[in-house]
Each structure stands twice: as C-alpha cells, then as structure tokens.
Design an enzyme around this catalytic site. Structure first.
Site, mmCIF file in Angstrom:
data_model
loop_
_atom_site.group_PDB
_atom_site.id
_atom_site.type_symbol
_atom_site.label_atom_id
_atom_site.label_comp_id
_atom_site.label_asym_id
_atom_site.label_seq_id
_atom_site.Cartn_x
_atom_site.Cartn_y
_atom_site.Cartn_z
ATOM 1 N N GLY A 109 -5.936 5.779 2.000
ATOM 2 C CA GLY A 109 -5.667 7.219 1.976
ATOM 3 C C GLY A 109 -4.880 7.495 0.711
ATOM 4 O O GLY A 109 -3.709 7.131 0.616
ATOM 5 N N HIS A 110 -5.536 8.059 -0.290
ATOM 6 C CA HIS A 110 -4.899 8.300 -1.594
ATOM 7 C C HIS A 110 -4.672 9.790 -1.773
ATOM 8 O O HIS A 110 -5.618 10.568 -1.821
ATOM 9 C CB HIS A 110 -5.774 7.737 -2.727
ATOM 10 C CG HIS A 110 -5.940 6.245 -2.652
ATOM 11 N ND1 HIS A 110 -6.726 5.531 -3.513
ATOM 12 C CD2 HIS A 110 -5.380 5.325 -1.815
ATOM 13 C CE1 HIS A 110 -6.655 4.237 -3.210
ATOM 14 N NE2 HIS A 110 -5.854 4.093 -2.173
ATOM 15 N N GLN B 145 -5.093 -0.260 -1.030
ATOM 16 C CA GLN B 145 -4.093 -1.121 -0.380
ATOM 17 C C GLN B 145 -3.104 -1.641 -1.437
ATOM 18 O O GLN B 145 -2.851 -0.938 -2.397
ATOM 19 C CB GLN B 145 -4.766 -2.262 0.402
ATOM 20 C CG GLN B 145 -5.505 -1.801 1.659
ATOM 21 C CD GLN B 145 -6.877 -1.222 1.418
ATOM 22 O OE1 GLN B 145 -7.705 -1.823 0.782
ATOM 23 N NE2 GLN B 145 -7.142 -0.032 1.938
ATOM 24 N N ALA C 119 -1.461 8.381 5.394
ATOM 25 C CA ALA C 119 -2.403 9.420 4.947
ATOM 26 C C ALA C 119 -3.750 9.278 5.660
ATOM 27 O O ALA C 119 -4.566 10.191 5.650
ATOM 28 C CB ALA C 119 -2.592 9.324 3.434
ATOM 29 N N THR D 154 -6.170 -0.118 10.766
ATOM 30 C CA THR D 154 -6.462 1.311 10.792
ATOM 31 C C THR D 154 -7.600 1.626 11.776
ATOM 32 O O THR D 154 -7.956 2.784 11.949
ATOM 33 C CB THR D 154 -6.876 1.803 9.386
ATOM 34 O OG1 THR D 154 -8.009 1.042 8.967
ATOM 35 C CG2 THR D 154 -5.743 1.631 8.377
ATOM 36 N N GLY E 289 0.819 -1.221 0.000
ATOM 37 C CA GLY E 289 0.000 0.000 0.000
ATOM 38 C C GLY E 289 0.846 1.260 0.000
ATOM 39 O O GLY E 289 2.074 1.209 0.093
ATOM 40 N N ASP E 290 0.169 2.390 -0.186
ATOM 41 C CA ASP E 290 0.806 3.715 -0.176
ATOM 42 C C ASP E 290 1.901 3.863 -1.224
ATOM 43 O O ASP E 290 2.883 4.585 -1.023
ATOM 44 C CB ASP E 290 1.381 4.028 1.224
ATOM 45 C CG ASP E 290 0.313 3.969 2.293
ATOM 46 O OD1 ASP E 290 -0.832 4.326 1.994
ATOM 47 O OD2 ASP E 290 0.628 3.556 3.424
ATOM 48 N N LYS F 250 8.118 7.917 -6.657
ATOM 49 C CA LYS F 250 8.985 8.431 -5.597
ATOM 50 C C LYS F 250 10.473 8.180 -5.861
ATOM 51 O O LYS F 250 11.254 8.006 -4.930
ATOM 52 C CB LYS F 250 8.543 7.873 -4.235
ATOM 53 C CG LYS F 250 7.055 8.180 -3.952
ATOM 54 C CD LYS F 250 6.628 7.893 -2.548
ATOM 55 C CE LYS F 250 6.837 9.055 -1.608
ATOM 56 N NZ LYS F 250 6.007 9.000 -0.399
ATOM 57 N N LYS G 11 -0.728 5.373 -5.532
ATOM 58 C CA LYS G 11 -1.830 5.052 -6.455
ATOM 59 C C LYS G 11 -2.669 6.287 -6.765
ATOM 60 O O LYS G 11 -3.073 6.508 -7.908
ATOM 61 C CB LYS G 11 -2.729 3.948 -5.855
ATOM 62 C CG LYS G 11 -2.000 2.645 -5.600
ATOM 63 C CD LYS G 11 -2.895 1.629 -4.917
ATOM 64 C CE LYS G 11 -3.245 1.973 -3.489
ATOM 65 N NZ LYS G 11 -2.105 1.979 -2.553
HETATM 66 P P1 GDP Z 1 -1.564 5.677 -2.136
HETATM 67 O O1 GDP Z 1 -2.275 5.201 -0.934
HETATM 68 O O2 GDP Z 1 -0.957 4.571 -2.931
HETATM 69 O O3 GDP Z 1 -2.384 6.599 -3.003
HETATM 70 O O4 GDP Z 1 -0.336 6.545 -1.612
HETATM 71 P P2 GDP Z 1 -0.372 7.653 -0.433
HETATM 72 O O5 GDP Z 1 -1.066 8.849 -0.915
HETATM 73 O O6 GDP Z 1 -0.847 7.033 0.832
HETATM 74 O O7 GDP Z 1 1.177 7.884 -0.231
HETATM 75 C C1 GDP Z 1 1.999 8.341 -1.272
HETATM 76 C C2 GDP Z 1 2.642 9.647 -0.829
HETATM 77 O O8 GDP Z 1 3.700 9.962 -1.692
HETATM 78 C C3 GDP Z 1 1.693 10.841 -0.887
HETATM 79 O O9 GDP Z 1 2.074 11.746 0.101
HETATM 80 C C4 GDP Z 1 1.976 11.418 -2.277
HETATM 81 O O10 GDP Z 1 1.685 12.813 -2.356
HETATM 82 C C5 GDP Z 1 3.461 11.178 -2.394
HETATM 83 N N1 GDP Z 1 3.965 10.954 -3.753
HETATM 84 C C6 GDP Z 1 3.393 10.297 -4.788
HETATM 85 N N2 GDP Z 1 4.254 10.206 -5.830
HETATM 86 C C7 GDP Z 1 5.388 10.824 -5.436
HETATM 87 C C8 GDP Z 1 6.672 11.027 -6.045
HETATM 88 O O11 GDP Z 1 6.944 10.605 -7.160
HETATM 89 N N3 GDP Z 1 7.609 11.690 -5.310
HETATM 90 C C9 GDP Z 1 7.350 12.141 -4.047
HETATM 91 N N4 GDP Z 1 8.335 12.775 -3.413
HETATM 92 N N5 GDP Z 1 6.181 11.971 -3.451
HETATM 93 C C10 GDP Z 1 5.212 11.304 -4.127
HETATM 94 P P1 IMO Z 2 -3.835 2.669 0.670
HETATM 95 O O1 IMO Z 2 -5.012 2.413 -0.244
HETATM 96 C C1 IMO Z 2 -1.158 0.990 3.660
HETATM 97 C C2 IMO Z 2 -2.897 -1.873 6.482
HETATM 98 C C3 IMO Z 2 -3.017 -1.476 7.940
HETATM 99 C C4 IMO Z 2 -2.817 -2.826 8.594
HETATM 100 C C5 IMO Z 2 -3.545 -3.776 7.638
HETATM 101 C C6 IMO Z 2 -4.967 -4.117 8.057
HETATM 102 O O2 IMO Z 2 -3.725 4.062 1.132
HETATM 103 O O3 IMO Z 2 -2.587 2.116 0.080
HETATM 104 P P2 IMO Z 2 -7.240 -2.714 7.996
HETATM 105 O O4 IMO Z 2 -7.635 -1.453 8.690
HETATM 106 O O5 IMO Z 2 -7.324 -2.643 6.512
HETATM 107 O O6 IMO Z 2 -7.939 -3.925 8.538
HETATM 108 O O7 IMO Z 2 -5.679 -2.926 8.375
HETATM 109 O O8 IMO Z 2 -3.576 -3.121 6.388
HETATM 110 N N1 IMO Z 2 -3.543 -0.944 5.526
HETATM 111 C C7 IMO Z 2 -2.854 -0.134 4.710
HETATM 112 N N2 IMO Z 2 -1.526 0.113 4.610
HETATM 113 N N3 IMO Z 2 -2.020 1.596 2.823
HETATM 114 C C8 IMO Z 2 -3.353 1.349 2.893
HETATM 115 O O9 IMO Z 2 -4.224 1.832 1.995
HETATM 116 C C9 IMO Z 2 -3.831 0.481 3.901
HETATM 117 N N4 IMO Z 2 -5.047 0.052 4.264
HETATM 118 C C10 IMO Z 2 -4.863 -0.831 5.245
HETATM 119 O O10 IMO Z 2 -2.016 -0.558 8.296
HETATM 120 O O11 IMO Z 2 -1.464 -3.192 8.593
HETATM 121 MG MG MG Z 3 -2.293 5.508 1.137
#
Ligand code: GDP
Ligand code: IMO
Ligand code: MG
Length: 448
Positions: A40-41, A224, A299, A129, A12-13, A331, A16
């Site tokens: 959290g996107h 995720q 996020a 979460t 995750g994170d 990143k 996306k």
């Molecule tokens: P998601 O859950 O997959 O949508 O990712 P998140 O939003 O939780 O986490 C990605 C983080 O990296 C966010 O704070 C974005 O703003 C940031 N981000 C995305 N792409 C880039 C990148 O290419 N470089 C940097 N420095 N930050 C990025």
């Molecule tokens: P995005 O879409 C990163 C993790 C939680 C925990 C496990 C189970 O932003 O990438 P849950 O509340 O889903 O039952 O928790 O999954 N988790 C994530 N980690 N990014 C996420 O979403 C996540 N959604 C859940 O931290 O380890």
């Molecule tokens: Mg996220």
C-alpha cells in the site's frame, strides 16, 4: 540521468510511495519488481490521497510508462479494481501500463489456503495481509503456478485450474474441513478478467531493456522492505518475495550492471505490521504517540502498525544487502513533539540458553548485526543512544537550513552512525513537503 532502485530499509511502509512519486518527475519508466497488492503506497498531492497497491506510484504523473514485472504476483480482480479507481479519479491508465506475461496470477484458492494456514498457526501466525501472496509464490516455486500468459489461452488455463484444484480441494476438504472450490466458477470469472487485461500484457523483459538501450531513465519501485525479504528478512515473519535490490534483476529481467544507484527509504523511527520480532518496539504511551502522530495504520489492511525507535542494527543489515548509495529519511516531522529521541546502536543479549553462536556462548554479548536465530532476536534488548528532541514543527520545511539544530543533529548522527549520505529528508506527507539535498535520478549513468 540514472536508473535508480527505491528500496524500503525496514519492515515496509517507510514512505516509498511518496519518494517514488517525487523522483518520477525525472524518470521515464517506473517499474515494480516483486510483491503484489499486499503493498500500500500512499501519495498525497495537494489534498488528494492516492493509495497504490499493484500499479507503480509513477502512474500519477502524465506521460510516464509503468511496468508490472514478472516478479510480481497479480490478483486480476484487485488490479482491475485499482485501474477503475484511478480512472474514476481522472488518472489515465491505458497505453502507459504494461504487465508482464510471465507474472504469476493469484487465484482464489491461494487466498483460501492462506486463510486456513494462518488460522492453523494460532499464536504463531505471521499476520499476513490475507491477499494470497505466499501461496501464489509457493506455486511459482513448485512450478504449478498460472502466469498472465496462461490467461490468454483458455484451454491451457482451464487445464491448469483443474489440475491445481484437484490438489487444493483435497487439502481444503480433508485437512481444513473447508468447502471445495468449483473449477468452472473460477474459470468463468478469470476469463472475464482476461478479456479486460489482455491489452496490457507484454514481454516486459524485452520492453524495459529496449527503453534502457534508448537511454530512458528507469525508477524501480520496491514494495515491502528489506527486513520482510524472504531471504534477508526476519524469517519466517517475512513476505514471500525478494524485496531487496536483488529482486530487480530476477523480477524484471534487468542486469545488475544497468543499476546506477539504490536509494534506501528509512522512516525516522520504526514500524512493523503483523507478527515477528521487533527489538525497539515501544509498547507504552510513546509508541501510541508515534502511531497517532504518524497515522500509523496499514494502507492496505487498516491494521494499527507497531511503532518503535530507529534501529541501526536492522539498518546496517539493509545497507550491507542493498549497497545503498543514499538515504531518503521520511517522517522526520512525526518526531517534532518529543523531548528525547533514541536510536538503537546495538542489541544486548543475555544467553541463558547457550543459543548464541558467538565466542561468548552462555554469557552476555552485544550484536551489531541482526542474529538469525529468532529465539535470540526475541531475547535481544536494544542499547540506545539518546539525542535531544527539537520540540518545534518541521512540517513542510523545504530547506536544510530551516531545520531546527537538534533535527539537523539527528540527521547528522544517522549519517555518521551508518556511514551513509542522507539525500532526501521528507517533512510531511504531501508531494512538496521535502528537502532534496541530492536527487539520485540526476546522477550519472554508468552503463548503457
Ligand atoms: P510505503 O508503503 O512505503 O509507500 O508507505 P505507506 O504509504 O504505507 O505509509 C507511509 C505513510 O506516511 C503514508 O500515509 C504517507 O502519506 C505518510 N508519509 C510519507 N512521508 C511522510 C512524511 O515525511 N511525514 C508524514 N507526516 N507523513 C509521511
Ligand atoms: P508496503 O509495500 C508493511 C507484511 C504483513 C506480514 C508479512 C507477510 O506498503 O511497504 P504477506 O501478505 O506479504 O504474506 O504478509 O508482511 N507486509 C507488509 N508490511 N508494508 C507492506 O508493504 C507489507 N506487505 C506485507 O503485514 O507481516
Ligand atoms: Mg505501505
């Protein structure tokens, strides 16, 4: 033009939200198929940051249709708050959002149960979460869940809340010594939510297929990541839904033949939030540096993310399951300051407990695929290939030829190692900080 799935290839994170936002320009419909507001996107447009939890990231573009599919679990209070938040910032949310009538509803007792069961696990807790996601999916599978359509029929809703709470309250009181939940209060609160949400509720399975029949281009937004998938992730340290590509079919009612491509979102290193094995985790100052430079804090929950090197073993697993047609590598700029960069190519496992199922039982062996025994996985040591860093800023670079040669070598190495094409390289959080080598949305449709 094409129907494309965006899937996280790690825990995750991966970024996306940013990639979906970028691809939305060439899409008509953007649909979420699983998960809930555990996601959290983040999307950064100019200097404004938006974090989407339940609503597809495509909502930030005008004139696009967003769908929350039947595979998603919905906390109505959280959804209304998200809608309010977007409207407050000038983003229209109305006829551009459809919510599946078959999506399951997160109830206050799901959150209460999750809270207590996490506490009871102690050190072995999953580190969820705390949004009630797991218990909501448990009820779905147990066939006692409440669906969005039930919110439209107050008598049915009341009866289901009463029946479910008679069991949950027994558990809360007797097992956890916690306070009971009052069915009447839950009923009144949710009937207010129903009033506000009914205009969005639709048969999204029919709707999305009609859109596709008319030749509209659909972008499927995974939440995720593959290693958090309930079937294919590092169980039990996973979420409770099908985060990988299979979730699209079950979570939206879309046939696999309608999918034209699957884009992997891969962070240039690895992060994980919550518990569970993480072979390439860096617990030293390098890990802290990645967290700092990458802003690696959840996020959704704000928790610090665990950071480590890129892990090709996990990625091979994700490639096999999702059949990725390409990668969006995100990143890259976070690695700018590093002297050396490592990539884990395999795991080394010494087998004193004779747990391993391979022919070298009892001795040391190398894994190129993820082992599913958690004691084995926890005992695995990464075997690394070391590459040179570039020690120059790549932030905001938009053309491949402007990347330092070592950065290009890193990208080429990933392509060769995993035998997959890198289509997109993200060089910053902002919408336009990206190198697009091939836009998957501009590919050809295979089926109508
Ligand atoms: P998601 O859950 O997959 O949508 O990712 P998140 O939003 O939780 O986490 C990605 C983080 O990296 C966010 O704070 C974005 O703003 C940031 N981000 C995305 N792409 C880039 C990148 O290419 N470089 C940097 N420095 N930050 C990025
Ligand atoms: P995005 O879409 C990163 C993790 C939680 C925990 C496990 C189970 O932003 O990438 P849950 O509340 O889903 O039952 O928790 O999954 N988790 C994530 N980690 N990014 C996420 O979403 C996540 N959604 C859940 O931290 O380890
Ligand atoms: Mg996220």
């Amino acid at each position: 033009m094409a129907n494309i799935v965006v899937v996280g290839a790690q825990w995750g994170d991966e970024g996306k939200g940013k990639i979906v936002d970028m691809l939305t320009e060439n899409a008509d419909v953007i649909a979420r198929y699983q998960g809930g507001h555990n996601a959290g996107h983040t999307v950064v447009i100019k200097n404004k940051k938006y974090v989407l939890h339940l609503i597809p990231s495509g909502i930030l573009h005008r004139g696009k249709t967003c769908i929350i599919g039947n595979g998603v679990v919905i906390d109505p209070g959280a959804l209304l708050e998200e809608i309010r938040g977007l409207r407050h910032r000038g983003i229209p949310v109305g006829r551009n959002l459809f919510i599946s009538e078959s999506a399951h509803v997160i109830m206050p007792y799901h959150i209460a149960i999750e809270n207590k069961s996490e506490q009871a696990r102690g050190l072995k807790k999953i580190g969820t979460t705390g949004r009630g996601i797991g218990p909501a999916y448990v009820d779905k599978m147990a066939r006692s869940g409440i669906r969005m359509i039930d919110l439209m029929d107050s008598r049915v809703f009341k009866a289901k809340v009463k029946a479910n709470l008679s069991e949950v309250n027994y558990l809360l009181e007797r097992r956890y010594r916690a306070e009971k939940i009052n069915p009447g209060k839950v009923y009144s609160k949710y009937m207010k939510y129903a009033e506000a949400l009914i205009p969005f509720i639709a048969d999204t399975g029919v709707l999305i297929n009609k859109f596709m029949d008319k030749g509209k281009d659909v972008l499927f937004e995974g939440a995720q990541g593959t290693l958090l998938d309930v079937d294919h992730g590092t169980y039990p340290f996973v979420t409770s839904s099908s985060a990988s590509v299979g979730g699209v079919c079950t979570g939206l009612g879309v046939a696999p033949t309608k999918i034209d491509g699957v884009l992997a979102v891969v962070k240039a290193y690895t992060t994980r939030v919550g518990g569970g094995p993480f072979p390439t985790e860096l617990k030293d100052k390098l890990g802290k540096l990645l967290r700092l430079r990458g802003g690696e804090y959840g996020a959704t929950t704000g928790r610090p993310r665990r950071c480590g090197w890129l892990d090709a073993v996990g990625l091979r697993h994700a490639i096999r399951i999702n059949g990725f047609s390409g990668i969006a590598l995100t990143k890259l700029d976070v690695l700018d300051e590093l002297e050396k960069i490592k990539v884990c190519v395999a795991y080394r496992y010494e087998d004193p407990y004779k747990l391993c199922s391979c022919s070298r039982k009892g001795r040391a062996c190398n894994f190129t695929d993820i082992p599913h025994n958690n004691r084995v996985l926890e005992g695995c040591k990464p075997l690394y290939k070391e590459l040179s860093g570039w020690k120059r800023s790549t932030r905001g670079i938009r053309r491949l030829r402007d990347l330092p040669k070592q950065a290009r070598a890193y990208v080429d190495y990933i392509e060769d190692l995993l035998n997959i094409r890198v289509d997109v390289i993200s060089t910053g959080a902002k919408r336009d900080e990206v190198i697009v080598l091939r836009n998957p949305m501009k590919g050809k449709k295979r089926y109508r």
